[in-house]
Scaffold this motif. Structure first.
Motif, PDB file in Angstrom:
ATOM      1  N   TYR A 161      19.897  50.308 -19.095  1.00  0.00           N
ATOM      2  CA  TYR A 161      20.850  49.268 -19.510  1.00  0.00           C
ATOM      3  C   TYR A 161      21.480  48.556 -18.322  1.00  0.00           C
ATOM      4  O   TYR A 161      21.889  47.410 -18.428  1.00  0.00           O
ATOM      5  CB  TYR A 161      21.921  49.827 -20.456  1.00  0.00           C
ATOM      6  N   ALA A 162      21.546  49.247 -17.162  1.00  0.00           N
ATOM      7  CA  ALA A 162      22.111  48.580 -15.973  1.00  0.00           C
ATOM      8  C   ALA A 162      21.064  47.711 -15.287  1.00  0.00           C
ATOM      9  O   ALA A 162      21.381  46.700 -14.667  1.00  0.00           O
ATOM     10  CB  ALA A 162      22.654  49.617 -15.001  1.00  0.00           C
ATOM     11  N   ALA A 163      19.785  48.110 -15.412  1.00  0.00           N
ATOM     12  CA  ALA A 163      18.710  47.373 -14.744  1.00  0.00           C
ATOM     13  C   ALA A 163      18.304  46.121 -15.511  1.00  0.00           C
ATOM     14  O   ALA A 163      17.748  45.185 -14.932  1.00  0.00           O
ATOM     15  CB  ALA A 163      17.504  48.287 -14.570  1.00  0.00           C
ATOM     16  N   SER A 164      18.605  46.102 -16.828  1.00  0.00           N
ATOM     17  CA  SER A 164      18.033  45.042 -17.669  1.00  0.00           C
ATOM     18  C   SER A 164      18.525  43.642 -17.292  1.00  0.00           C
ATOM     19  O   SER A 164      17.908  42.644 -17.659  1.00  0.00           O
ATOM     20  CB  SER A 164      18.339  45.322 -19.143  1.00  0.00           C
ATOM     21  N   GLN A 165      19.640  43.558 -16.541  1.00  0.00           N
ATOM     22  CA  GLN A 165      20.121  42.225 -16.137  1.00  0.00           C
ATOM     23  C   GLN A 165      19.257  41.611 -15.035  1.00  0.00           C
ATOM     24  O   GLN A 165      19.397  40.454 -14.702  1.00  0.00           O
ATOM     25  CB  GLN A 165      21.571  42.332 -15.648  1.00  0.00           C
ATOM     26  N   TYR A 166      18.410  42.444 -14.428  1.00  0.00           N
ATOM     27  CA  TYR A 166      17.559  41.971 -13.329  1.00  0.00           C
ATOM     28  C   TYR A 166      16.095  42.212 -13.695  1.00  0.00           C
ATOM     29  O   TYR A 166      15.499  43.194 -13.274  1.00  0.00           O
ATOM     30  CB  TYR A 166      17.911  42.708 -12.029  1.00  0.00           C
ATOM     31  N   PRO A 167      15.503  41.288 -14.477  1.00  0.00           N
ATOM     32  CA  PRO A 167      14.144  41.542 -14.977  1.00  0.00           C
ATOM     33  C   PRO A 167      13.091  41.641 -13.873  1.00  0.00           C
ATOM     34  O   PRO A 167      12.009  42.152 -14.094  1.00  0.00           O
ATOM     35  CB  PRO A 167      13.873  40.342 -15.894  1.00  0.00           C
ATOM     36  N   ASN A 168      13.422  41.156 -12.650  1.00  0.00           N
ATOM     37  CA  ASN A 168      12.404  41.212 -11.588  1.00  0.00           C
ATOM     38  C   ASN A 168      12.434  42.519 -10.794  1.00  0.00           C
ATOM     39  O   ASN A 168      11.708  42.665  -9.816  1.00  0.00           O
ATOM     40  CB  ASN A 168      12.549  40.005 -10.642  1.00  0.00           C
ATOM     41  N   LEU A 169      13.269  43.492 -11.199  1.00  0.00           N
ATOM     42  CA  LEU A 169      13.215  44.806 -10.545  1.00  0.00           C
ATOM     43  C   LEU A 169      11.854  45.445 -10.813  1.00  0.00           C
ATOM     44  O   LEU A 169      11.317  45.330 -11.907  1.00  0.00           O
ATOM     45  CB  LEU A 169      14.324  45.726 -11.077  1.00  0.00           C
TER      46      LEU A 169
END
Length: 295
Positions: free
Chosen positions: A243-251
């Motif tokens: 849920y914390a990573a989802s704001q940065y789809p290019n991770l």
């Protein structure tokens, strides 16, 4: 012991001074002081030590304040249930959760809840420490661990895995680690702070190294949202909930074959709110959101 004096006593005990309590109660300092003296006379015990720097509860004062706090929290609970309309959910709901989950997952979705429940207003309290629901610091909580208090109703919401992420630019500059051991040569972004928002948040520092060692962080930060931003900006490799990573789809997810720890999210509320409509509709909203997009 009349209610009015107890209410004033409670305000003074929480505020720590006659002046502050007077401001809260809209009474003069001398009126507050008189009521406390009258209560002490009626009980024949001192309730406060009076100091130049303010008031400190005596042992008897502590005992009385514990009971008074419980009674008032029960009254507040009853009042919120009584004001709730029988047909539809209405009123204020106080929700607490961790800063990371509240910022990254809940807040961006909250508008959907507000649209379908126009008569409910929300107070959102983001705090990585657990607030005491039994004492009415909040009505309901989303916790990132099984609740430790025995008298709370809990509903398991989801298991959020903690994948290992890097940015493409970091991998271009430093190469892609193929094993946990190879992380020793890389820069890590870890959580730094006294109150980890989720269990195992720093598992990358401890996994695949001898038990008395820890990998050091290039950057430590006390916020999951900031960890996500730092990893996306190429500072280093880190593990954060989906849920914390989802704001940065290019991770980029790396080390896909490494087994990941998970964060167990629970919806938690006190037994007394079992019949509350507000609580029921909020629970249904959380479950629908989690199941619809599966994290």
């Amino acid at each position: 012991m009349d209610w009015d004096k107890l209410r004033i006593f409670h305000a003074v005990a929480e505020a720590g001074s006659f002046t502050h309590a007077g401001d809260v109660l809209n009474l003069s300092q001398s009126a507050v002081s008189r009521q406390i003296s009258a209560l002490e006379e009626a009980l024949q015990v001192p309730l406060f030590h009076r100091h130049a720097r303010g008031l400190i509860l005596t042992e008897q004062g502590e005992t009385l304040n514990q009971t008074v706090r419980e009674v008032f929290s029960k009254l507040a609970m009853t009042q919120s249930l009584l004001t709730e309309s029988k047909e539809k959910a209405a009123g204020r709901l106080r929700v607490t959760t961790t800063t990371g989950f509240g910022t990254c997952w809940l807040t961006p979705r909250l508008h959907r809840f507000m649209e379908t429940n126009p008569d409910i207003s929300i107070t959102l309290i983001l705090e990585d420490n657990d607030l005491d629901l039994g004492m009415r610091e909040a009505d309901v909580a989303v916790r990132m661990h099984p609740p430790r208090q025995p008298d709370l109703i809990q509903r398991h919401l989801a298991d959020f895995p903690l994948p290992i992420y890097a940015s493409q630019s970091y991998l271009n500059d430093h190469g892609t680690p193929r094993t946990l051991e190879e992380l020793n040569a890389h820069k890590l972004v870890l959580f730094g702070g006294y109150h980890p928002p989720v269990p195992h948040i720093n598992w990358l520092a401890e996994t695949g190294v001898p038990s008395d060692e820890r990998r050091q962080a290039r950057l430590e930060v006390n916020s999951l949202a900031a960890m996500a931003g730092a990893i996306a900006a190429g500072i280093g490799i880190g593990s954060i909930p989906l849920y914390a990573a989802s704001q940065y789809p290019n991770l980029v997810k790396i080390l896909p074959e490494v087994p990941l720890p998970t964060v167990d999210a629970y919806f938690v509320y006190p037994e007394e709110l079992r019949t509350s409509k507000r609580v029921a509709v909020f629970r249904d909203f959380l479950l629908a959101e989690i199941n619809a997009r599966h994290h």
